[in-house]
Design an enzyme around this catalytic site. Structure first.
Site, PDB file in Angstrom:
ATOM      1  N   VAL A  10       0.857  -1.196   0.000  1.00 55.06           N
ATOM      2  CA  VAL A  10       0.000   0.000   0.000  1.00 55.06           C
ATOM      3  C   VAL A  10       0.885   1.236   0.000  1.00 55.06           C
ATOM      4  O   VAL A  10       1.588   1.505   0.989  1.00 55.06           O
ATOM      5  CB  VAL A  10      -0.936   0.016   1.229  1.00 55.06           C
ATOM      6  CG1 VAL A  10      -1.846   1.250   1.185  1.00 55.06           C
ATOM      7  CG2 VAL A  10      -1.778  -1.259   1.306  1.00 55.06           C
ATOM      8  N   THR A  11       0.900   1.989  -1.093  1.00 54.98           N
ATOM      9  CA  THR A  11       1.665   3.241  -1.105  1.00 54.98           C
ATOM     10  C   THR A  11       0.810   4.358  -0.496  1.00 54.98           C
ATOM     11  O   THR A  11      -0.420   4.278  -0.493  1.00 54.98           O
ATOM     12  CB  THR A  11       2.113   3.651  -2.527  1.00 54.98           C
ATOM     13  OG1 THR A  11       1.002   4.177  -3.254  1.00 54.98           O
ATOM     14  CG2 THR A  11       2.731   2.482  -3.285  1.00 54.98           C
ATOM     15  N   GLY A  12       1.486   5.363   0.030  1.00 58.40           N
ATOM     16  CA  GLY A  12       0.747   6.416   0.743  1.00 58.40           C
ATOM     17  C   GLY A  12       0.204   5.889   2.057  1.00 58.40           C
ATOM     18  O   GLY A  12      -0.724   6.469   2.634  1.00 58.40           O
ATOM     19  N   SER A  15      -0.592   7.835   5.903  1.00 55.20           N
ATOM     20  CA  SER A  15      -1.566   8.866   6.276  1.00 55.20           C
ATOM     21  C   SER A  15      -2.946   8.547   5.724  1.00 55.20           C
ATOM     22  O   SER A  15      -3.087   7.723   4.816  1.00 55.20           O
ATOM     23  CB  SER A  15      -1.084  10.215   5.724  1.00 55.20           C
ATOM     24  OG  SER A  15      -2.010  11.241   5.959  1.00 55.20           O
ATOM     25  N   VAL A  65       7.636   7.222  -4.494  1.00 53.20           N
ATOM     26  CA  VAL A  65       7.053   6.500  -5.635  1.00 53.20           C
ATOM     27  C   VAL A  65       7.379   7.155  -6.969  1.00 53.20           C
ATOM     28  O   VAL A  65       7.253   6.519  -8.022  1.00 53.20           O
ATOM     29  CB  VAL A  65       5.514   6.346  -5.499  1.00 53.20           C
ATOM     30  CG1 VAL A  65       5.145   5.541  -4.269  1.00 53.20           C
ATOM     31  CG2 VAL A  65       4.806   7.702  -5.514  1.00 53.20           C
ATOM     32  N   SER A 146      -9.692   9.955  -8.466  1.00 51.28           N
ATOM     33  CA  SER A 146     -10.517  10.904  -7.707  1.00 51.28           C
ATOM     34  C   SER A 146     -11.730  11.260  -8.560  1.00 51.28           C
ATOM     35  O   SER A 146     -11.635  11.312  -9.795  1.00 51.28           O
ATOM     36  CB  SER A 146      -9.718  12.175  -7.410  1.00 51.28           C
ATOM     37  OG  SER A 146     -10.579  13.187  -6.939  1.00 51.28           O
ATOM     38  N   TYR A 159      -3.816  18.250 -10.769  1.00 49.34           N
ATOM     39  CA  TYR A 159      -4.336  17.093 -10.023  1.00 49.34           C
ATOM     40  C   TYR A 159      -5.394  16.337 -10.839  1.00 49.34           C
ATOM     41  O   TYR A 159      -5.354  15.108 -10.921  1.00 49.34           O
ATOM     42  CB  TYR A 159      -4.927  17.598  -8.706  1.00 49.34           C
ATOM     43  CG  TYR A 159      -5.457  16.535  -7.778  1.00 49.34           C
ATOM     44  CD1 TYR A 159      -4.603  15.815  -6.946  1.00 49.34           C
ATOM     45  CD2 TYR A 159      -6.826  16.272  -7.688  1.00 49.34           C
ATOM     46  CE1 TYR A 159      -5.084  14.858  -6.064  1.00 49.34           C
ATOM     47  CE2 TYR A 159      -7.314  15.318  -6.814  1.00 49.34           C
ATOM     48  CZ  TYR A 159      -6.441  14.614  -6.000  1.00 49.34           C
ATOM     49  OH  TYR A 159      -6.935  13.663  -5.135  1.00 49.34           O
ATOM     50  N   ALA A 161      -5.772  16.273 -14.034  1.00 49.02           N
ATOM     51  CA  ALA A 161      -5.112  15.598 -15.166  1.00 49.02           C
ATOM     52  C   ALA A 161      -4.479  14.294 -14.697  1.00 49.02           C
ATOM     53  O   ALA A 161      -4.579  13.250 -15.357  1.00 49.02           O
ATOM     54  CB  ALA A 161      -4.055  16.507 -15.785  1.00 49.02           C
ATOM     55  N   SER A 162      -3.836  14.336 -13.516  1.00 51.61           N
ATOM     56  CA  SER A 162      -3.190  13.110 -13.011  1.00 51.61           C
ATOM     57  C   SER A 162      -4.220  12.040 -12.700  1.00 51.61           C
ATOM     58  O   SER A 162      -4.016  10.859 -12.986  1.00 51.61           O
ATOM     59  CB  SER A 162      -2.336  13.428 -11.765  1.00 51.61           C
ATOM     60  OG  SER A 162      -3.139  13.690 -10.627  1.00 51.61           O
TER      61      SER A 162
HETATM   62  N1  LIG Z   1      -8.978  12.956   0.776  1.00 52.19           N
HETATM   63  C1  LIG Z   1      -9.759  13.077  -0.281  1.00 52.19           C
HETATM   64  O1  LIG Z   1     -10.837  13.702  -0.217  1.00 52.19           O
HETATM   65  C2  LIG Z   1      -9.387  12.414  -1.571  1.00 52.19           C
HETATM   66  C3  LIG Z   1     -10.304  12.467  -2.626  1.00 52.19           C
HETATM   67  C4  LIG Z   1      -9.998  11.862  -3.826  1.00 52.19           C
HETATM   68  C5  LIG Z   1      -8.792  11.194  -3.983  1.00 52.19           C
HETATM   69  N2  LIG Z   1      -7.912  11.144  -2.955  1.00 52.19           N
HETATM   70  C6  LIG Z   1      -6.649  10.443  -3.176  1.00 52.19           C
HETATM   71  O2  LIG Z   1      -6.450   9.475  -2.177  1.00 52.19           O
HETATM   72  C7  LIG Z   1      -5.057   9.312  -1.947  1.00 52.19           C
HETATM   73  C8  LIG Z   1      -4.775   9.480  -0.453  1.00 52.19           C
HETATM   74  O3  LIG Z   1      -5.199  10.760  -0.064  1.00 52.19           O
HETATM   75  P1  LIG Z   1      -5.269  11.204   1.470  1.00 52.19           P
HETATM   76  O4  LIG Z   1      -6.443  12.080   1.585  1.00 52.19           O
HETATM   77  O5  LIG Z   1      -5.121  10.055   2.359  1.00 52.19           O
HETATM   78  O6  LIG Z   1      -3.968  12.140   1.523  1.00 52.19           O
HETATM   79  P2  LIG Z   1      -2.824  12.267   2.623  1.00 52.19           P
HETATM   80  O7  LIG Z   1      -2.093  13.520   2.306  1.00 52.19           O
HETATM   81  O8  LIG Z   1      -3.383  12.100   3.995  1.00 52.19           O
HETATM   82  O9  LIG Z   1      -1.884  10.985   2.326  1.00 52.19           O
HETATM   83  C9  LIG Z   1      -1.077  10.918   1.184  1.00 52.19           C
HETATM   84  C10 LIG Z   1       0.172  10.146   1.531  1.00 52.19           C
HETATM   85  O10 LIG Z   1       0.972  10.022   0.359  1.00 52.19           O
HETATM   86  C11 LIG Z   1       2.331  10.168   0.743  1.00 52.19           C
HETATM   87  N3  LIG Z   1       3.156  10.597  -0.360  1.00 52.19           N
HETATM   88  C12 LIG Z   1       3.182  11.815  -0.953  1.00 52.19           C
HETATM   89  N4  LIG Z   1       4.113  11.828  -1.918  1.00 52.19           N
HETATM   90  C13 LIG Z   1       4.688  10.615  -1.939  1.00 52.19           C
HETATM   91  C14 LIG Z   1       5.735  10.046  -2.700  1.00 52.19           C
HETATM   92  N5  LIG Z   1       6.382  10.744  -3.655  1.00 52.19           N
HETATM   93  N6  LIG Z   1       6.066   8.761  -2.461  1.00 52.19           N
HETATM   94  C15 LIG Z   1       5.451   8.039  -1.501  1.00 52.19           C
HETATM   95  N7  LIG Z   1       4.457   8.543  -0.741  1.00 52.19           N
HETATM   96  C16 LIG Z   1       4.095   9.817  -0.950  1.00 52.19           C
HETATM   97  C17 LIG Z   1       2.291  11.233   1.853  1.00 52.19           C
HETATM   98  O11 LIG Z   1       3.472  11.209   2.648  1.00 52.19           O
HETATM   99  C18 LIG Z   1       1.038  10.830   2.603  1.00 52.19           C
HETATM  100  O12 LIG Z   1       1.336   9.945   3.666  1.00 52.19           O
HETATM  101  C19 LIG Z   1      -4.345  10.336  -2.821  1.00 52.19           C
HETATM  102  O13 LIG Z   1      -3.918   9.718  -4.018  1.00 52.19           O
HETATM  103  C20 LIG Z   1      -5.442  11.349  -3.105  1.00 52.19           C
HETATM  104  O14 LIG Z   1      -5.209  12.034  -4.310  1.00 52.19           O
HETATM  105  C21 LIG Z   1      -8.174  11.744  -1.750  1.00 52.19           C
END
Ligand SMILES: NC(=O)c1ccc[n+]([C@@H]2O[C@H](COP(=O)([O-])OP(=O)(O)OC[C@H]3O[C@@H](n4cnc5c(N)ncnc54)[C@H](O)[C@@H]3O)[C@@H](O)[C@H]2O)c1
Length: 251
Positions: A10-12, A15, A65, A146, A159, A161-162
């Site tokens: 699980v990446t990310g 948090s 990543v 997203s 964002y 676009a990604s």
């Molecule tokens: N929170 C929302 O409402 C929401 C909505 C749609 C999509 N998302 C997507 O869900 C995913 C998680 O979001 P979240 O809300 O938990 O965000 P968050 O900021 O709490 O967690 C993101 C995590 O990614 C890690 N990270 C950042 N850059 C990195 C890198 N280069 N290599 C490895 N790890 C890296 C950070 O350290 C962090 O722990 C993201 O991809 C986000 O775009 C979130």
């Protein structure tokens, strides 16, 4: 338990949504590789996971990543730590660097594409090679897109676009990896309470809350539940699709 004796990357995982996925998968019996760029947060997630006995230890990896070199190190270390090859990958690492189109600097655009889109490419390429080489059965790759990748969102041309790119890439991955018994799907969260959305101004959140039919913001656990379904055999005939977990927002 739905993921008993399976290994999941699980990446990310340090948090918000990624951490909730690690916790959900661990409760379902998976051995979890918690991957994040932030070493302290990665360690914190690991410390909170329940241990499942000597054959199923969880491990933390500090990985960027978006760096091919860092991902190569991760893929070298995983087989050294786990007794089974991972059959589940969740690409959840992501960042935002918001600004209006006409004001956004090139760096903010590149950084978000590099982490959110190229990061999914690099990690999936490396982990799927590991899966193929080890002839795993019933693989599942889940990419965190997203809902804003579908709808667009003011201030987020990089964002969105990604995230739209992730959906297209997911469909290609699903086509290419099907012959190796690996499914690939995307999850589209709506507004989820996490450190990422804590940075959003209160008035923007309140405005969007009024548009959510479910009448509440989502929790990271709502996304973790969808990921568990996609990781498990209960979704064994689902590949190349996107699941919206939005409380009905923009249905
Ligand atoms: N929170 C929302 O409402 C929401 C909505 C749609 C999509 N998302 C997507 O869900 C995913 C998680 O979001 P979240 O809300 O938990 O965000 P968050 O900021 O709490 O967690 C993101 C995590 O990614 C890690 N990270 C950042 N850059 C990195 C890198 N280069 N290599 C490895 N790890 C890296 C950070 O350290 C962090 O722990 C993201 O991809 C986000 O775009 C979130």
């Amino acid at each position: 338990m739905q993921l008993s004796k399976l290994a999941a990357v699980v990446t990310g995982g340090g948090s918000g949504i990624g951490r909730a996925i690690c916790q959900r998968f661990a409760r379902e019996g998976a051995c979890v590789a918690v991957v994040d760029i932030d070493a302290d947060r990665t360690r914190q997630t690991l410390d909170e996971l329940s241990t499942k006995g000597p054959d199923c230890k969880h491990h933390a990896f500090t990985t960027d990543v978006s760096s091919a070199e860092s991902v190569a190190k991760l893929v070298k270390e995983i087989p050294e730590k786990f007794s089974v090859t991972p059959t589940i990958l969740v690409n959840c690492a992501g960042i935002t660097k918001d600004s209006f189109l006409v004001k956004m600097d090139e760096r903010s655009f590149d950084d978000v594409i590099r982490v959110n889109l190229k990061g999914v490419f690099l990690v999936t390429q490396a982990i799927s090679k590991l899966m193929i080489d080890n002839k795993i059965k019933h693989g599942s790759i889940i990419n965190m897109s997203s809902i804003s990748g579908k709808t667009g969102n003011i201030g987020q041309c990089n964002y969105t676009a990604s995230k739209a790119g992730i959906e297209g890439m997911t469909r290609t991955m699903a086509k290419e990896l099907a012959e190796h018994d690996i499914r690939c799907n995307a999850v589209l969260p709506g507004w989820i309470e996490s450190p990422m959305t804590q940075a959003v101004p209160e008035k923007v959140l309140t405005k969007h809350l009024g548009m959510i039919p479910a009448g509440r913001l989502g929790q990271p656990e709502d996304i973790a539940d969808a990921c568990l379904f996609l990781a498990s055999r209960k979704s064994s005939y689902i590949t190349g699709t996107s699941i919206e977990v939005t409380g009905g927002l923009f249905m």
